[in-house]
Every structure is written in C-alpha cells, then in structure tokens.
Write a protein that holds these residues in place. Structure first.
Motif, PDB file in Angstrom:
ATOM      1  N   SER A 207      45.541  42.428  18.472  1.00  0.00           N
ATOM      2  CA  SER A 207      45.967  43.820  18.695  1.00  0.00           C
ATOM      3  C   SER A 207      45.064  44.507  19.716  1.00  0.00           C
ATOM      4  O   SER A 207      45.547  45.264  20.570  1.00  0.00           O
ATOM      5  N   THR A 208      43.762  44.247  19.648  1.00  0.00           N
ATOM      6  CA  THR A 208      42.833  44.840  20.605  1.00  0.00           C
ATOM      7  C   THR A 208      43.116  44.355  22.016  1.00  0.00           C
ATOM      8  O   THR A 208      43.166  45.158  22.967  1.00  0.00           O
ATOM      9  N   VAL A 209      43.320  43.049  22.169  1.00  0.00           N
ATOM     10  CA  VAL A 209      43.589  42.489  23.501  1.00  0.00           C
ATOM     11  C   VAL A 209      44.900  43.021  24.063  1.00  0.00           C
ATOM     12  O   VAL A 209      44.975  43.403  25.229  1.00  0.00           O
ATOM     13  N   THR A 210      45.927  43.075  23.235  1.00  0.00           N
ATOM     14  CA  THR A 210      47.207  43.585  23.728  1.00  0.00           C
ATOM     15  C   THR A 210      47.105  45.077  24.055  1.00  0.00           C
ATOM     16  O   THR A 210      47.792  45.549  24.959  1.00  0.00           O
ATOM     17  N   GLY A 211      46.264  45.814  23.337  1.00  0.00           N
ATOM     18  CA  GLY A 211      46.035  47.214  23.662  1.00  0.00           C
ATOM     19  C   GLY A 211      45.373  47.369  25.016  1.00  0.00           C
ATOM     20  O   GLY A 211      45.714  48.254  25.803  1.00  0.00           O
ATOM     21  N   TRP A 212      44.404  46.505  25.309  1.00  0.00           N
ATOM     22  CA  TRP A 212      43.746  46.519  26.615  1.00  0.00           C
ATOM     23  C   TRP A 212      44.744  46.205  27.728  1.00  0.00           C
ATOM     24  O   TRP A 212      44.743  46.840  28.767  1.00  0.00           O
ATOM     25  N   ILE A 213      45.576  45.188  27.482  1.00  0.00           N
ATOM     26  CA  ILE A 213      46.543  44.781  28.513  1.00  0.00           C
ATOM     27  C   ILE A 213      47.560  45.887  28.760  1.00  0.00           C
ATOM     28  O   ILE A 213      47.911  46.168  29.899  1.00  0.00           O
ATOM     29  N   SER A 214      48.008  46.542  27.688  1.00  0.00           N
ATOM     30  CA  SER A 214      49.029  47.577  27.880  1.00  0.00           C
ATOM     31  C   SER A 214      48.470  48.816  28.567  1.00  0.00           C
ATOM     32  O   SER A 214      49.227  49.588  29.147  1.00  0.00           O
ATOM     33  N   SER A 215      47.144  49.006  28.518  1.00  0.00           N
ATOM     34  CA  SER A 215      46.566  50.187  29.168  1.00  0.00           C
ATOM     35  C   SER A 215      46.347  49.971  30.659  1.00  0.00           C
ATOM     36  O   SER A 215      46.024  50.917  31.384  1.00  0.00           O
ATOM     37  N   ILE A 216      46.527  48.754  31.122  1.00  0.00           N
ATOM     38  CA  ILE A 216      46.339  48.452  32.551  1.00  0.00           C
ATOM     39  C   ILE A 216      47.535  48.933  33.345  1.00  0.00           C
ATOM     40  O   ILE A 216      48.632  48.864  33.007  1.00  0.00           O
TER      41      ILE A 216
END
Length: 62
Positions: free
Chosen positions: A53-62
């Motif tokens: 969830s943390t990694v996908t949150g980082w990716i979606s904020s790009i």
C-alpha cells in the motif's frame, strides 16, 4: 483519466505473459503462487500488505 487495476489482476497478467514468452515454466509459477497463498495466512501478511500500500501510494503521487 485515472485507471485503477487490482494488484492481483496486474500480477496475473505479468505471470501469464512470462509463461507465454517462455521465461517462466508453469511448475515454478504454480510453486510461487502456492507460496504466496500460504504466506497470506501467516503473521507476515499485514506487514506485506502495508508495504505494498505504501509503494502504490508513492507511485500514485508521481
């Protein structure tokens, strides 16, 4: 337009493509799927889910 796709669907497509291209055989792919299935029932499952969830949150904020 944002596209939302389940991680299970995305990983399933990746595994399918890898099997079709000959990079991964069916046996090892099934072994990895079984490992993931049994790993999901251990105490490590919440930590893994939080990390994803943390990694996908980082990716979606790009």
């Amino acid at each position: 337009m944002a596209v939302s796709i389940s991680a299970v669907v995305l990983l399933g497509i990746v595994v399918f493509v890898l099997i079709r291209l000959g990079y991964v055989r069916v046996g090892p792919a099934l072994a990895c799927a079984g490992f993931g299935f049994f790993l999901a029932s251990t105490g490590a499952a919440p930590a893994i889910s939080d990390a994803i969830s943390t990694v996908t949150g980082w990716i979606s904020s790009i």
